[in-house]
Design a protein around this motif. Sequence first.
Motif, mmCIF file in Angstrom:
data_model
loop_
_atom_site.group_PDB
_atom_site.id
_atom_site.type_symbol
_atom_site.label_atom_id
_atom_site.label_comp_id
_atom_site.label_asym_id
_atom_site.label_seq_id
_atom_site.Cartn_x
_atom_site.Cartn_y
_atom_site.Cartn_z
ATOM 1 N N ARG A 177 -40.817 18.952 -15.149
ATOM 2 C CA ARG A 177 -39.799 18.021 -14.693
ATOM 3 C C ARG A 177 -39.809 16.764 -15.541
ATOM 4 O O ARG A 177 -40.830 16.406 -16.118
ATOM 5 C CB ARG A 177 -40.030 17.643 -13.228
ATOM 6 N N ASP A 230 -34.509 16.003 -13.720
ATOM 7 C CA ASP A 230 -34.176 17.413 -13.897
ATOM 8 C C ASP A 230 -35.472 18.192 -14.038
ATOM 9 O O ASP A 230 -36.551 17.617 -14.225
ATOM 10 C CB ASP A 230 -33.284 17.619 -15.131
ATOM 11 N N GLY A 231 -35.370 19.501 -13.917
ATOM 12 C CA GLY A 231 -36.562 20.333 -14.019
ATOM 13 C C GLY A 231 -36.237 21.793 -13.852
ATOM 14 O O GLY A 231 -35.067 22.187 -13.760
ATOM 15 N N ARG A 234 -32.318 19.525 -18.794
ATOM 16 C CA ARG A 234 -33.205 20.521 -19.370
ATOM 17 C C ARG A 234 -32.371 21.647 -19.978
ATOM 18 O O ARG A 234 -31.551 22.269 -19.305
ATOM 19 C CB ARG A 234 -34.122 21.072 -18.274
ATOM 20 N N TRP A 238 -32.113 15.056 -6.612
ATOM 21 C CA TRP A 238 -32.343 16.297 -7.348
ATOM 22 C C TRP A 238 -33.009 17.324 -6.443
ATOM 23 O O TRP A 238 -33.995 17.018 -5.766
ATOM 24 C CB TRP A 238 -33.228 16.055 -8.568
ATOM 25 N N ASN A 265 -44.967 20.581 -11.031
ATOM 26 C CA ASN A 265 -44.046 20.392 -9.898
ATOM 27 C C ASN A 265 -44.106 18.995 -9.296
ATOM 28 O O ASN A 265 -43.881 18.817 -8.094
ATOM 29 C CB ASN A 265 -44.314 21.437 -8.812
ATOM 30 N N ALA A 311 -35.161 20.652 -5.952
ATOM 31 C CA ALA A 311 -36.194 21.332 -6.710
ATOM 32 C C ALA A 311 -36.236 22.828 -6.458
ATOM 33 O O ALA A 311 -36.989 23.547 -7.103
ATOM 34 C CB ALA A 311 -37.565 20.720 -6.374
#
Length: 332
Positions: free
Chosen positions: A179, A172-173, A214, A130, A194, A132
């Motif tokens: 997140r 996910d975030g 999300r 993932w 974070n 960020a």
Amino acid sequence: MRQLIAYLVCIAVAAIVTLAFTPREGASVGETALNTDRMQINGLLNLGKRQVAVGERGTILISDDRGHAWRQASVEPRRQISLTAITALSAGQLIAVGQDGLILRSSDEGSSWHEVRYEPEAGEPLLGVWAAGGDQVFVFGSYGKFYQSDDAGQSWQVLALEVDRSHLNAMDGGSDGRRMLVGEQGLVLRSADNGQHWQQLPTFYNGSLFGVVRLSSQRWVTYGMRGHVFVTDDFGEQWQAIKVGNTQPLYGHVLLPDNGGVLIVGAGSSMVRLDGQGHLLGTSRQPGLGTLTSAVVVEGDQVLVAGERGVYQGSGNSVAVLGKGEQRHETR
């Protein structure tokens, strides 16, 4: 037993089958057109003009015509082990992960790849990746493996999570620092800063969760074994089961454009579509596609799905059609 579980989880997430795939030798990437209908694809990525797929035996495929034709990317070294997931950072930088702790990196939108991490002695798969934002990216997988890179995947540091060596499947975030990370036995972790601190949420489901998405800062969806789908409207404080009437495992998803919700795909060619509020719009199946692991939206509302039988682009695969065929509400 744990080693066996790790192997089975990797199979479940990727639905790996033993279909033959042998790279062609002596031909350049540009010269090699491939038929993907016999390749197990575990991850699919849309870069706009280009699509990239990863799968069995180290396969990385690229398409520059919205999934109609595919060719093989250059990978150095090429290992005959399954790749499980792929993500994009910025400026054409991509990261792919796979079995044996393998991490691959590309800086040219997937045309060529090189290896940055490989741990064959452990024999344990990475199951997800993932991005960020910026140059920060995370990879994760079996037995709580969780790595972070702050330089676009060139170097990695190990992060410790209190998850009792549980397998981590998806993350996910958003830019606000919120997140979520999900895994086996109903594991759900959340962070509001974070990822500096993680909180394990009370278990609301005992089966494996294979994906999380999300929809807003408060609204999240997670899904997994036996067709279970859950939604929260308060960042994980409470979860409600969505009655999709499907007992097939669900493995992947794509966010739909214009706040159109999410399409979730899984075994038995099953598809579940939710709106932007997390409400069920419908379920359907695409006959003959087998297990689906991933999906992307290209060219407005055209959907590509991928899985056990390669990448599929059908004339009816549009956002307007998928997920509205067999709406059912019974569940277990």
